[in-house]
Enzyme design. Structure first.
Site, PDB file in Angstrom:
ATOM      1  N   ASP A   8      27.327  79.481  70.858  1.00 46.86           N
ATOM      2  CA  ASP A   8      25.959  80.170  71.262  1.00 46.86           C
ATOM      3  C   ASP A   8      25.481  80.901  70.039  1.00 46.86           C
ATOM      4  O   ASP A   8      26.132  82.119  69.676  1.00 46.86           O
ATOM      5  CB  ASP A   8      26.076  81.030  72.622  1.00 46.86           C
ATOM      6  CG  ASP A   8      24.922  81.645  72.956  1.00 46.86           C
ATOM      7  OD1 ASP A   8      23.732  81.044  72.936  1.00 46.86           O
ATOM      8  OD2 ASP A   8      24.960  82.996  73.418  1.00 46.86           O
ATOM      9  N   GLU A  67      23.912  75.028  71.616  1.00 49.91           N
ATOM     10  CA  GLU A  67      22.684  75.257  72.293  1.00 49.91           C
ATOM     11  C   GLU A  67      21.462  74.954  71.499  1.00 49.91           C
ATOM     12  O   GLU A  67      21.341  75.429  70.170  1.00 49.91           O
ATOM     13  CB  GLU A  67      22.356  76.746  72.890  1.00 49.91           C
ATOM     14  CG  GLU A  67      21.523  76.654  73.830  1.00 49.91           C
ATOM     15  CD  GLU A  67      21.463  78.226  74.444  1.00 49.91           C
ATOM     16  OE1 GLU A  67      21.945  77.898  75.422  1.00 49.91           O
ATOM     17  OE2 GLU A  67      20.811  78.953  74.056  1.00 49.91           O
ATOM     18  N   ASP A 139      27.764  86.572  75.169  1.00 48.61           N
ATOM     19  CA  ASP A 139      27.802  85.579  74.052  1.00 48.61           C
ATOM     20  C   ASP A 139      29.007  84.716  74.089  1.00 48.61           C
ATOM     21  O   ASP A 139      28.761  83.710  73.951  1.00 48.61           O
ATOM     22  CB  ASP A 139      27.591  86.208  72.667  1.00 48.61           C
ATOM     23  CG  ASP A 139      26.363  87.087  72.572  1.00 48.61           C
ATOM     24  OD1 ASP A 139      25.311  86.672  72.734  1.00 48.61           O
ATOM     25  OD2 ASP A 139      26.655  88.298  72.806  1.00 48.61           O
TER      26      ASP A 139
END
Length: 165
Positions: A8, A67, A139
């Site tokens: 992430d 992502e 996170d």
């Protein structure tokens, strides 16, 4: 059995999560955050690159999910996020680790069943799917969600290939 690293990306905090798929299901290996020092931006990108490189060396994943960039209201934030993401991707590719990209909506859909789920819903599902107790940084849980999403997409592709579709 395959080990998957989820990332992430962030310009200040980059979450990571490592899972392993087995014939019995998915198993939690590790998760955490790469926290960069508030130096100049190029130095922060190097810290992300080095951090991802260390994680790959330590946990030896065979694939990585990350992502995709989404548009922020603030263009400067979006550019910084894209650069942080690029540093993580370069670290993986530098170590010959295949990288798979997923939109935030895909990750939420794969874990929660709806693409507009909020972060706490995603975190809750990550903890249930991986049997994690206690507190977890958002996170890190987002990174585990990306790894789980890749695992789901990978398994579906394998099933389709076996079925001759």
């Amino acid at each position: 059995m395959i080990r998957i690293l989820g990332i992430d990306p962030g310009s200040r905090i980059t979450g990571y999560g490592v899972i392993e798929t087995t014939p019995r299901g998915v198993r939690y290996i590790a998760s955490g955050c790469i926290r960069v020092l508030p130096n100049d931006f190029p130095s922060r990108l190097k810290q992300i690159f080095d951090g991802v490189s260390e994680i790959v060396a330590l946990y030896q994943p065979q694939q990585m999910g990350i992502e995709q960039v989404f548009m922020h209201k603030n263009a400067d934030s979006a550019l910084k996020l894209g650069q942080a993401r690029g540093a993580a991707i370069c670290a993986a590719m530098n170590l010959d680790l295949p990288v798979h990209e997923y939109a935030a909506r895909q990750v939420k859909q794969a874990l929660v069943g709806k693409g507009n789920a909020d972060k706490t819903q995603v975190q809750h599902m990550v903890k249930i799917l991986l049997g994690i107790q206690g507190e977890m940084q958002i996170d890190a849980s987002d990174a585990l969600a990306i790894a789980l999403c890749h695992s789901h997409y990978r398994e579906t592709a394998l099933r389709l290939a076996r079925a001759g579709a």
